[in-house]
Design an enzyme around this catalytic site. Structure first.
Site, PDB file in Angstrom:
ATOM      1  N   GLY A  46       0.836  -1.186   0.000  1.00  0.00           N
ATOM      2  CA  GLY A  46       0.000   0.000   0.000  1.00  0.00           C
ATOM      3  C   GLY A  46       0.870   1.235   0.000  1.00  0.00           C
ATOM      4  N   GLN A  51       3.040   9.884   1.493  1.00  0.00           N
ATOM      5  CA  GLN A  51       4.302   9.149   1.481  1.00  0.00           C
ATOM      6  C   GLN A  51       5.153   9.486   0.256  1.00  0.00           C
ATOM      7  OE1 GLN A  51       2.310   5.186   2.387  1.00  0.00           O
ATOM      8  NE2 GLN A  51       4.256   5.020   3.484  1.00  0.00           N
ATOM      9  N   CYS A  90       6.051   0.024   7.577  1.00  0.00           N
ATOM     10  CA  CYS A  90       5.656   1.190   6.791  1.00  0.00           C
ATOM     11  C   CYS A  90       6.858   1.656   5.988  1.00  0.00           C
ATOM     12  CB  CYS A  90       5.165   2.297   7.726  1.00  0.00           C
ATOM     13  SG  CYS A  90       4.624   3.795   6.876  1.00  0.00           S
ATOM     14  N   LEU A  91       6.634   1.932   4.710  1.00  0.00           N
ATOM     15  CA  LEU A  91       7.725   2.393   3.862  1.00  0.00           C
ATOM     16  C   LEU A  91       8.326   3.698   4.378  1.00  0.00           C
ATOM     17  CD1 LEU A  91       6.214   1.574   0.346  1.00  0.00           C
ATOM     18  CD2 LEU A  91       7.935   0.279   1.615  1.00  0.00           C
ATOM     19  N   HIS A 132      -4.416   0.977   7.402  1.00  0.00           N
ATOM     20  CA  HIS A 132      -3.092   1.591   7.539  1.00  0.00           C
ATOM     21  C   HIS A 132      -2.967   2.776   6.577  1.00  0.00           C
ATOM     22  CE1 HIS A 132       1.421   1.305   8.126  1.00  0.00           C
ATOM     23  NE2 HIS A 132       1.333   2.017   7.015  1.00  0.00           N
ATOM     24  N   GLU A 133      -3.362   2.571   5.321  1.00  0.00           N
ATOM     25  CA  GLU A 133      -3.241   3.652   4.327  1.00  0.00           C
ATOM     26  C   GLU A 133      -4.200   4.802   4.628  1.00  0.00           C
ATOM     27  OE1 GLU A 133      -0.608   3.605   2.708  1.00  0.00           O
ATOM     28  OE2 GLU A 133      -0.236   1.499   3.081  1.00  0.00           O
ATOM     29  N   HIS A 136      -2.873   7.161   7.124  1.00  0.00           N
ATOM     30  CA  HIS A 136      -1.916   8.120   6.555  1.00  0.00           C
ATOM     31  C   HIS A 136      -2.614   9.400   6.073  1.00  0.00           C
ATOM     32  CE1 HIS A 136       2.092   6.396   6.480  1.00  0.00           C
ATOM     33  NE2 HIS A 136       1.640   5.248   6.005  1.00  0.00           N
TER      34      HIS A 136
END
Length: 162
Positions: A46, A51, A90-91, A132-133, A136
């Site tokens: 995702g 991000q 998480c990236l 999660h996304e 953000h």
């Protein structure tokens, strides 16, 4: 299409509530395509617009299942039930993993790249990735929800990063 640079913590945009998307055009389509390429390049499941440095309510999720790539524009959870505890990464937090409790089922209303509203239902890992996304987009980081941090060896090749 292009691979975008991943914004990492403590960048301010990661803790900023994103703005609603109002224009559905070729530029938006290019952003979505770039987000997909960037997510795949970084082995994510995702990616949210902040991000890659964009203050827009845009996220994509692809857990490599029959649902394929899910593009979520201006998404909101309209129903959430159950509970699941599982590992997340998480990236924007390279090498950081932790256990997070999320709803086990979500129903989300969102728009596609043409502005059409749709509903999607998700369970288990897909529900986790979507939540999660969507966090953000509200400037909420998974690290604020971690109940226990995990080492990479504890993951045992577990969940991919989002």
């Amino acid at each position: 299409m292009a691979i975008r640079k991943i914004v990492t913590y403590p960048a301010e945009i990661l803790e900023t509530k994103c703005e609603t998307v109002t224009v559905f055009d070729k530029k938006l389509a290019r952003i979505l395509d770039d987000m997909y390429d960037t997510m795949i390049e970084h082995d994510g499941v995702g990616l949210a617009a902040p991000q890659i440095g964009l203050n827009k309510r845009i996220a994509i999720v692809d857990i490599d299942d029959e649902m394929g790539t899910i593009e979520l524009i201006n998404p909101k959870i309209v129903e959430a039930t159950g509970s699941q505890l599982g590992p997340e990464g998480c990236l924007s937090f390279p090498g950081v993993y932790g256990e997070v409790t999320r709803a086990n089922y979500v129903k989300v209303q969102a728009q596609d790249r043409k502005g059409r509203t749709y509903l999607i239902e998700a369970e288990e890992f897909l529900a986790r990735a979507i939540q999660h996304e969507l966090d953000h987009l509200d400037g909420v980081l998974f690290t604020t929800k971690v109940t226990r941090y995990l080492t990479e060896s504890e993951l045992e090749g577990g969940e991919a990063e989002s």
